[in-house]
Design a protein around this motif. Structure first.
Motif, PDB file in Angstrom:
ATOM      1  N   ALA A 281       0.813  -1.061   0.065  1.00  0.00           N
ATOM      2  CA  ALA A 281       0.047   0.112  -0.127  1.00  0.00           C
ATOM      3  C   ALA A 281       0.861   1.235  -0.116  1.00  0.00           C
ATOM      4  O   ALA A 281       0.315   2.457  -0.668  1.00  0.00           O
ATOM      5  N   VAL A 282       2.083   1.431   0.744  1.00  0.00           N
ATOM      6  CA  VAL A 282       3.116   2.581   1.022  1.00  0.00           C
ATOM      7  C   VAL A 282       4.035   2.393   0.145  1.00  0.00           C
ATOM      8  O   VAL A 282       4.753   3.478   0.043  1.00  0.00           O
ATOM      9  N   GLY A 283       4.271   1.304  -0.375  1.00  0.00           N
ATOM     10  CA  GLY A 283       5.753   1.072  -0.913  1.00  0.00           C
ATOM     11  C   GLY A 283       6.222   1.901  -1.868  1.00  0.00           C
ATOM     12  O   GLY A 283       7.147   2.603  -2.202  1.00  0.00           O
ATOM     13  N   SER A 284       4.892   2.327  -2.869  1.00  0.00           N
ATOM     14  CA  SER A 284       5.372   3.286  -4.137  1.00  0.00           C
ATOM     15  C   SER A 284       5.737   4.623  -3.703  1.00  0.00           C
ATOM     16  O   SER A 284       6.345   5.319  -4.362  1.00  0.00           O
ATOM     17  N   ARG A 285       5.668   4.960  -2.331  1.00  0.00           N
ATOM     18  CA  ARG A 285       5.896   6.354  -1.994  1.00  0.00           C
ATOM     19  C   ARG A 285       7.192   6.146  -1.226  1.00  0.00           C
ATOM     20  O   ARG A 285       7.524   7.373  -0.738  1.00  0.00           O
ATOM     21  N   LEU A 286       7.907   5.285  -1.054  1.00  0.00           N
ATOM     22  CA  LEU A 286       9.109   5.067  -0.475  1.00  0.00           C
ATOM     23  C   LEU A 286      10.269   4.888  -1.201  1.00  0.00           C
ATOM     24  O   LEU A 286       9.981   4.007  -2.104  1.00  0.00           O
ATOM     25  N   ARG A 287      11.472   5.038  -0.910  1.00  0.00           N
ATOM     26  CA  ARG A 287      12.660   4.523  -1.440  1.00  0.00           C
ATOM     27  C   ARG A 287      12.761   3.122  -1.083  1.00  0.00           C
ATOM     28  O   ARG A 287      12.857   2.729   0.157  1.00  0.00           O
ATOM     29  N   ALA A 288      13.346   2.444  -2.117  1.00  0.00           N
ATOM     30  CA  ALA A 288      13.726   0.987  -2.145  1.00  0.00           C
ATOM     31  C   ALA A 288      14.624   0.717  -1.304  1.00  0.00           C
ATOM     32  O   ALA A 288      14.588  -0.258  -0.249  1.00  0.00           O
ATOM     33  N   THR A 289      15.851   1.839  -1.165  1.00  0.00           N
ATOM     34  CA  THR A 289      16.918   1.246  -0.369  1.00  0.00           C
ATOM     35  C   THR A 289      16.530   1.706   1.204  1.00  0.00           C
ATOM     36  O   THR A 289      16.838   0.862   2.233  1.00  0.00           O
TER      37      THR A 289
END
Length: 423
Positions: A281-289
């Motif tokens: 749900a929130v991953g697209s707004r966060l940096r993968a690293t």
């Protein structure tokens, strides 16, 4: 949340691949749990049951990195379809197992299925970036990792019951049916990848060997990939210790019985499902690293609380709570690290890299299993398990400290990765 629904509703091919993975993984857990139950019932030997683990892990170590070469050479969708069909066919020998004299057929089936899985996994992980937009990759990886927990929760519950109800024939039929259904879903996938033929100049074997060596070289070629590689080795050793000593930990340190042990493991699956939904749900707004590093730090901290809790209380409550809570950072860790690997590699080398990483982690896992079996008796269960928590904690801190290096290599953006190799 919008990205989550965009991926699920508008990415038809990804949705089909996700569904196929869920179905086949559920079948895998049905067979895994059911076989362990059947083998122990048939032999009364824990050593015989342990042989299933060896037959399962052996191909990962021996074949994993080699299979990744073919994931780059073959059409990945077709590879997944063929391996699913072969999985269903390979289950047929289980119908001939009636007593201890035919027990070797079970080990053979497990061994061959594990070999097939080494071709399937790098093909699947390499295909996902082609099925979604670059900005949706974290969400897609979070959903892909979540289905393993759903499959474990459903398949583990069904496996023991089917084994008791219909024995091996019913287990084999159920697992084969999941592979047939998964094959149907994959056949409906429209995406096709154009794979370049192998350059036969100088011999096919020599070219394949060169590709294999190149895949290993990419894993340690730059500081970003070396960080990924070392992190996998360290945490793999810890996971091997966890798989070996967690049952003795629950029994000896917490005073739990077999039923409570099973419930604790089930609570971990529930936590993983919840964590996967949060990450998606929130991953697209966060940096993968950031997801990788923070997820690893929090994962390690929760594990340390769990393993040190017997020093304060012998209650089982902290174990249940920690196993649920750890699902969120665990999902962030998996989604973030998988996205980083996919962004650090390009389409022509991704299969080889995943194959090499899976094989290296398999070696580390086996090392952790053997080491913890010895050290658990020498230094105690809790000190060894604390190493597992510290491995994730320190590894996450190193990832966060090296974020600039990862970002510079392309791990946090959607531009073409810097690690490019000729096909």
């Amino acid at each position: 949340m919008r990205t989550l629904w965009d991926v699920l509703l508008r990415r038809r091919d990804y949705r089909l691949v996700l569904g196929a993975g869920l179905v086949s993984l559920t079948g895998d857990w049905i067979l895994k749990v059911g076989l362990a139950f059947h083998v122990y019932t048939l032999t009364g030997s824990t050593l015989a049951s342990g042989g299933l683990l060896l037959a399962s892990f052996g191909p990962l170590v021996v074949l994993g990195s080699v299979a990744g070469v073919f994931a780059d050479r073959w059409d990945r969708r077709r590879t997944m379809i063929v391996t699913n069909v072969l999985h269903a066919v390979v289950l047929l020998p289980l119908l001939g197992v009636h007593d201890e004299g035919t027990l070797w057929l079970i080990y053979l089936v497990v061994l061959v299925q594990s070999c097939l899985q080494q071709f399937f996994r790098p093909a699947e992980q390499s295909l996902i970036p082609a099925l979604v937009d670059p900005g949706q990759l974290v969400t897609a990886n979070a959903l892909n990792s979540q289905i393993s927990d759903v499959a474990r929760l459903v398949g583990a519950a069904l496996g023991g019951g089917l084994a008791a109800l219909g024995g091996l024939p019913l287990l084999a039929a159920a697992d084969a049916a999941t592979y047939v259904l998964a094959t149907g879903l994959l056949l409906a996938v429209r995406h096709r990848s154009e794979r370049k033929p192998i350059d036969r100049t100088g011999g096919v074997a020599r070219k394949l060997r060169a590709d294999w060596v190149e895949g290993l070289r990419i894993c340690v070629a730059g500081p970003a990939m070396r960080l990924v590689f070392v992190f996998g080795l360290v945490t793999g050793v810890g996971e091997g210790a966890m798989s070996t000593l967690f049952a003795p930990f629950v029994s000896t340190e917490l005073g739990g019985d077999g039923t409570q042990y099973g419930l604790i493991l089930s609570s971990q699956a529930v936590g993983g499902i919840v964590g996967g939904l949060v990450a998606a749900a929130v991953g697209s707004r966060l940096r993968a690293t950031w997801m990788w590093g923070v997820g690893a730090v929090l994962f390690g901290l929760v594990d340390l609380v769990l393993f040190l809790s017997p020093l304060v209380s012998d209650s089982l409550v902290p174990a249940f709570v920690c196993m649920v809570v750890v699902g969120v950072p665990g999902a962030f860790l998996v989604a973030g690290s998988m996205t980083v690997i996919q962004r650090l590699t390009d389409d022509t080398s991704r299969g080889r890299v995943f194959g090499a990483l899976f094989a290296a982690e398999g070696v580390a896992l086996l090392a952790g299993i053997f080491a913890s079996g010895v050290l658990g008796d020498v230094v105690g269960i809790i000190p060894v398990l604390v190493f597992q928590g510290l491995g994730f904690l320190v590894g996450g801190l190193v990832v966060l400290g090296r974020r600039r290096t990862l970002v510079a290599a392309g791990a946090d953006d959607v531009s073409p990765p810097l690690v490019r190799q000729p096909a």
